[in-house]
Every structure is written in C-alpha cells, then in structure tokens.
Write a protein that holds these residues in place. Structure first.
Motif, PDB file in Angstrom:
ATOM      1  N   TRP A 101       0.833  -1.204   0.000  1.00 14.43           N
ATOM      2  CA  TRP A 101       0.000   0.000   0.000  1.00 14.43           C
ATOM      3  C   TRP A 101       0.869   1.257   0.000  1.00 14.43           C
ATOM      4  O   TRP A 101       0.519   2.266  -0.606  1.00 14.43           O
ATOM      5  CB  TRP A 101      -0.971  -0.007   1.176  1.00 14.43           C
ATOM      6  CG  TRP A 101      -2.072  -1.014   0.972  1.00 14.43           C
ATOM      7  CD1 TRP A 101      -2.321  -2.112   1.732  1.00 14.43           C
ATOM      8  CD2 TRP A 101      -3.046  -1.034  -0.082  1.00 14.43           C
ATOM      9  NE1 TRP A 101      -3.387  -2.816   1.213  1.00 14.43           N
ATOM     10  CE2 TRP A 101      -3.852  -2.175   0.099  1.00 14.43           C
ATOM     11  CE3 TRP A 101      -3.308  -0.205  -1.168  1.00 14.43           C
ATOM     12  CZ2 TRP A 101      -4.894  -2.501  -0.751  1.00 14.43           C
ATOM     13  CZ3 TRP A 101      -4.357  -0.540  -2.024  1.00 14.43           C
ATOM     14  CH2 TRP A 101      -5.132  -1.668  -1.808  1.00 14.43           C
ATOM     15  N   LYS A 102       2.031   1.192   0.666  1.00 15.70           N
ATOM     16  CA  LYS A 102       2.961   2.330   0.631  1.00 15.70           C
ATOM     17  C   LYS A 102       3.505   2.537  -0.778  1.00 15.70           C
ATOM     18  O   LYS A 102       3.629   3.670  -1.245  1.00 15.70           O
ATOM     19  CB  LYS A 102       4.126   2.113   1.610  1.00 15.70           C
ATOM     20  CG  LYS A 102       3.778   2.383   3.041  1.00 15.70           C
ATOM     21  CD  LYS A 102       4.991   2.209   3.939  1.00 15.70           C
ATOM     22  CE  LYS A 102       4.620   2.426   5.390  1.00 15.70           C
ATOM     23  NZ  LYS A 102       5.759   2.201   6.292  1.00 15.70           N
ATOM     24  N   ILE A 103       3.834   1.448  -1.454  1.00 17.54           N
ATOM     25  CA  ILE A 103       4.322   1.532  -2.840  1.00 17.54           C
ATOM     26  C   ILE A 103       3.239   2.125  -3.733  1.00 17.54           C
ATOM     27  O   ILE A 103       3.504   3.027  -4.533  1.00 17.54           O
ATOM     28  CB  ILE A 103       4.761   0.144  -3.349  1.00 17.54           C
ATOM     29  CG1 ILE A 103       6.018  -0.328  -2.625  1.00 17.54           C
ATOM     30  CG2 ILE A 103       4.989   0.161  -4.854  1.00 17.54           C
ATOM     31  CD1 ILE A 103       6.379  -1.782  -2.877  1.00 17.54           C
ATOM     32  N   LEU A 104       2.037   1.633  -3.597  1.00 15.14           N
ATOM     33  CA  LEU A 104       0.909   2.126  -4.389  1.00 15.14           C
ATOM     34  C   LEU A 104       0.695   3.623  -4.159  1.00 15.14           C
ATOM     35  O   LEU A 104       0.537   4.398  -5.108  1.00 15.14           O
ATOM     36  CB  LEU A 104      -0.347   1.333  -4.021  1.00 15.14           C
ATOM     37  CG  LEU A 104      -1.502   1.351  -4.988  1.00 15.14           C
ATOM     38  CD1 LEU A 104      -1.106   0.759  -6.329  1.00 15.14           C
ATOM     39  CD2 LEU A 104      -2.666   0.579  -4.412  1.00 15.14           C
ATOM     40  N   SER A 105       0.714   4.035  -2.905  1.00 13.73           N
ATOM     41  CA  SER A 105       0.543   5.445  -2.554  1.00 13.73           C
ATOM     42  C   SER A 105       1.686   6.287  -3.110  1.00 13.73           C
ATOM     43  O   SER A 105       1.467   7.376  -3.656  1.00 13.73           O
ATOM     44  CB  SER A 105       0.481   5.591  -1.035  1.00 13.73           C
ATOM     45  OG  SER A 105       0.380   6.938  -0.673  1.00 13.73           O
ATOM     46  N   SER A 106       2.900   5.789  -3.005  1.00 17.47           N
ATOM     47  CA  SER A 106       4.069   6.496  -3.526  1.00 17.47           C
ATOM     48  C   SER A 106       3.966   6.686  -5.036  1.00 17.47           C
ATOM     49  O   SER A 106       4.255   7.766  -5.561  1.00 17.47           O
ATOM     50  CB  SER A 106       5.335   5.718  -3.169  1.00 17.47           C
ATOM     51  OG  SER A 106       6.460   6.272  -3.793  1.00 17.47           O
ATOM     52  N   LEU A 107       3.546   5.651  -5.743  1.00 20.71           N
ATOM     53  CA  LEU A 107       3.375   5.739  -7.192  1.00 20.71           C
ATOM     54  C   LEU A 107       2.299   6.755  -7.562  1.00 20.71           C
ATOM     55  O   LEU A 107       2.483   7.568  -8.471  1.00 20.71           O
ATOM     56  CB  LEU A 107       3.010   4.372  -7.769  1.00 20.71           C
ATOM     57  CG  LEU A 107       4.129   3.354  -7.867  1.00 20.71           C
ATOM     58  CD1 LEU A 107       3.568   1.965  -8.141  1.00 20.71           C
ATOM     59  CD2 LEU A 107       5.110   3.761  -8.944  1.00 20.71           C
ATOM     60  N   GLN A 108       1.169   6.698  -6.868  1.00 17.80           N
ATOM     61  CA  GLN A 108       0.079   7.611  -7.172  1.00 17.80           C
ATOM     62  C   GLN A 108       0.477   9.056  -6.895  1.00 17.80           C
ATOM     63  O   GLN A 108       0.159   9.955  -7.669  1.00 17.80           O
ATOM     64  CB  GLN A 108      -1.173   7.225  -6.392  1.00 17.80           C
ATOM     65  CG  GLN A 108      -1.796   5.954  -6.916  1.00 17.80           C
ATOM     66  CD  GLN A 108      -2.950   5.467  -6.073  1.00 17.80           C
ATOM     67  OE1 GLN A 108      -2.995   5.684  -4.868  1.00 17.80           O
ATOM     68  NE2 GLN A 108      -3.894   4.780  -6.699  1.00 17.80           N
ATOM     69  N   ASN A 109       1.186   9.298  -5.804  1.00 14.78           N
ATOM     70  CA  ASN A 109       1.641  10.651  -5.486  1.00 14.78           C
ATOM     71  C   ASN A 109       2.668  11.141  -6.489  1.00 14.78           C
ATOM     72  O   ASN A 109       2.642  12.290  -6.910  1.00 14.78           O
ATOM     73  CB  ASN A 109       2.222  10.714  -4.075  1.00 14.78           C
ATOM     74  CG  ASN A 109       1.156  10.582  -3.012  1.00 14.78           C
ATOM     75  OD1 ASN A 109      -0.003  10.898  -3.231  1.00 14.78           O
ATOM     76  ND2 ASN A 109       1.545  10.095  -1.850  1.00 14.78           N
ATOM     77  N   ARG A 110       3.590  10.270  -6.850  1.00 13.90           N
ATOM     78  CA  ARG A 110       4.672  10.651  -7.775  1.00 13.90           C
ATOM     79  C   ARG A 110       4.141  10.971  -9.170  1.00 13.90           C
ATOM     80  O   ARG A 110       4.631  11.879  -9.829  1.00 13.90           O
ATOM     81  CB  ARG A 110       5.682   9.497  -7.844  1.00 13.90           C
ATOM     82  CG  ARG A 110       6.795   9.670  -8.810  1.00 13.90           C
ATOM     83  CD  ARG A 110       7.922  10.478  -8.198  1.00 13.90           C
ATOM     84  NE  ARG A 110       9.012  10.647  -9.115  1.00 13.90           N
ATOM     85  CZ  ARG A 110      10.242  10.258  -8.887  1.00 13.90           C
ATOM     86  NH1 ARG A 110      10.548   9.681  -7.753  1.00 13.90           N
ATOM     87  NH2 ARG A 110      11.178  10.465  -9.776  1.00 13.90           N
ATOM     88  N   PHE A 111       3.135  10.243  -9.632  1.00 12.72           N
ATOM     89  CA  PHE A 111       2.625  10.413 -10.991  1.00 12.72           C
ATOM     90  C   PHE A 111       1.244  11.052 -11.047  1.00 12.72           C
ATOM     91  O   PHE A 111       0.541  10.933 -12.043  1.00 12.72           O
ATOM     92  CB  PHE A 111       2.646   9.070 -11.726  1.00 12.72           C
ATOM     93  CG  PHE A 111       4.048   8.560 -11.917  1.00 12.72           C
ATOM     94  CD1 PHE A 111       4.840   9.067 -12.929  1.00 12.72           C
ATOM     95  CD2 PHE A 111       4.578   7.608 -11.065  1.00 12.72           C
ATOM     96  CE1 PHE A 111       6.149   8.625 -13.099  1.00 12.72           C
ATOM     97  CE2 PHE A 111       5.877   7.160 -11.222  1.00 12.72           C
ATOM     98  CZ  PHE A 111       6.667   7.671 -12.242  1.00 12.72           C
ATOM     99  N   LEU A 112       0.875  11.753  -9.985  1.00 16.19           N
ATOM    100  CA  LEU A 112      -0.394  12.463  -9.933  1.00 16.19           C
ATOM    101  C   LEU A 112      -0.416  13.533 -11.023  1.00 16.19           C
ATOM    102  O   LEU A 112       0.529  14.277 -11.203  1.00 16.19           O
ATOM    103  CB  LEU A 112      -0.577  13.115  -8.560  1.00 16.19           C
ATOM    104  CG  LEU A 112      -1.908  13.801  -8.316  1.00 16.19           C
ATOM    105  CD1 LEU A 112      -3.026  12.771  -8.275  1.00 16.19           C
ATOM    106  CD2 LEU A 112      -1.876  14.563  -7.013  1.00 16.19           C
ATOM    107  N   GLY A 113      -1.475  13.578 -11.782  1.00 14.24           N
ATOM    108  CA  GLY A 113      -1.613  14.601 -12.809  1.00 14.24           C
ATOM    109  C   GLY A 113      -1.092  14.200 -14.179  1.00 14.24           C
ATOM    110  O   GLY A 113      -1.205  14.956 -15.130  1.00 14.24           O
ATOM    111  N   CYS A 114      -0.531  13.015 -14.314  1.00 12.88           N
ATOM    112  CA  CYS A 114      -0.105  12.573 -15.647  1.00 12.88           C
ATOM    113  C   CYS A 114      -1.048  11.462 -16.117  1.00 12.88           C
ATOM    114  O   CYS A 114      -1.965  11.083 -15.414  1.00 12.88           O
ATOM    115  CB  CYS A 114       1.355  12.132 -15.649  1.00 12.88           C
ATOM    116  SG  CYS A 114       1.661  10.553 -14.894  1.00 12.88           S
TER     117      CYS A 114
END
Length: 172
Positions: A101-114
């Motif tokens: 879930w941390k990985i998923l959250s990190s990915l979503q935060n990092r690529f938010l808006g693309c």
C-alpha cells in the motif's frame, strides 16, 4: 460483458516484451487465441495493445527498494508514460500488506496529474482479465458503441428526471 466476463470472441494483437515477468500473461493470452508478438524493443515488462492504444507496465513489489526512491525504476516508469499516451502501471502482489500500500501510494503521489493509472492486482489471471476489458473498451468499434450507449443513457436520465419535469413546469 454484462456478467463481468470478457467476450471470448474478441481477438486482438498484443505486443509483449521479452521479460520473464510477461511469460505467464503471454501464455494466458495465447490460450485465448490472441496474436502475440514478442519484442525486445519495447520497455522491459510491458504489454501493448496497439489497436486500442493502451499499454501496461507490470511491476512487482520486489522491484522497489526499501526507501521507495529508486531513481532507475522511476526513470523507467517516466519513460513508459512518455512513450504511451494511454498507460497503466499494474502492481502485482498476491497479498496487499503495508509495504504494497505504501508503494501504491508512492506511485500515485509521484505520478499524480499525468496519464498513468495505477492498478493493484493479485494474480496474472486478474491482470490479463483487466487488460482485456480496458483494451476492448478503448478499441475503435467498442469505444464508439460505448459512447453511443452513454449518450443514450444520459438522454434517458434527462428525459425521466423529476428535476427536468419541474424545470419544464416553471418554464426554464
């Protein structure tokens, strides 16, 4: 498709990287009689549906370091997003615990808006089923049918809306 099953009569060409992570997905797609093209020129562990313009990057939690800030992995994901206009990252884990879930959250935060969408999945069968649903829904004949059905649904909702009736009564 109303019952959630992918229409087995729909067949397409799929370009799959030569990565071993894609082998099981390749076998499942072959068993369903899709045309498989293996390519070493597409990004490692990616699957592309050329007719629908969708691409999927398969990632496992083991590829992420403990700090979740591995520049090479994020560079690979960024390159994937730049190359494919309709891109999906599939994080495959049999069980989703705190790390996943941390990985998923990190990915979503990092690529938010693309244009990257992150999809959690448990098994390769789930991945293939999801990819086929997305690819079919975004392929040329199906997307036109879906657009038409959505337009008809909107018109039906508008026509039968009690709010619309009230607006007509007060002549707005």
């Amino acid at each position: 498709m109303a019952n959630g099953n992918v229409n087995v009569s729909w067949k397409t060409t799929v370009i799959i990287s030569t990565s071993s992570l894609c082998d099981e997905a390749s076998r499942i797609l072959l068993a369903q009689h899709h045309k498989i093209r293996r390519s070493g020129s597409i990004l490692h562990s990616s699957i592309v549906f050329p007719l629908s313009g969708t691409a999927f990057l398969l990632i496992t939690p083991e590829e992420f370091p403990a700090s979740l800030e591995e520049p090479e992995l994020f560079k690979r994901i960024e390159k994937f997003v730049q190359v494919h206009r309709n891109s999906f990252l599939v994080l495959q884990a049999p069980v989703y615990g705190e790390k996943e879930w941390k990985i998923l959250s990190s990915l979503q935060n990092r690529f938010l808006g693309c244009n990257l969408r992150v999809i959690p999945a448990h098994s390769t069968a789930d991945i293939v089923k999801g990819m086929l649903i997305i690819a079919k829904a975004t392929s040329k004949p199906s997307v036109e049918t879906l657009r038409q059905q959505m337009s008809m649904a909107c018109a039906h909702i508008t026509r039968n809306s009690p709010i619309w009736e009230v607006l007509q009564k007060i002549q707005l």
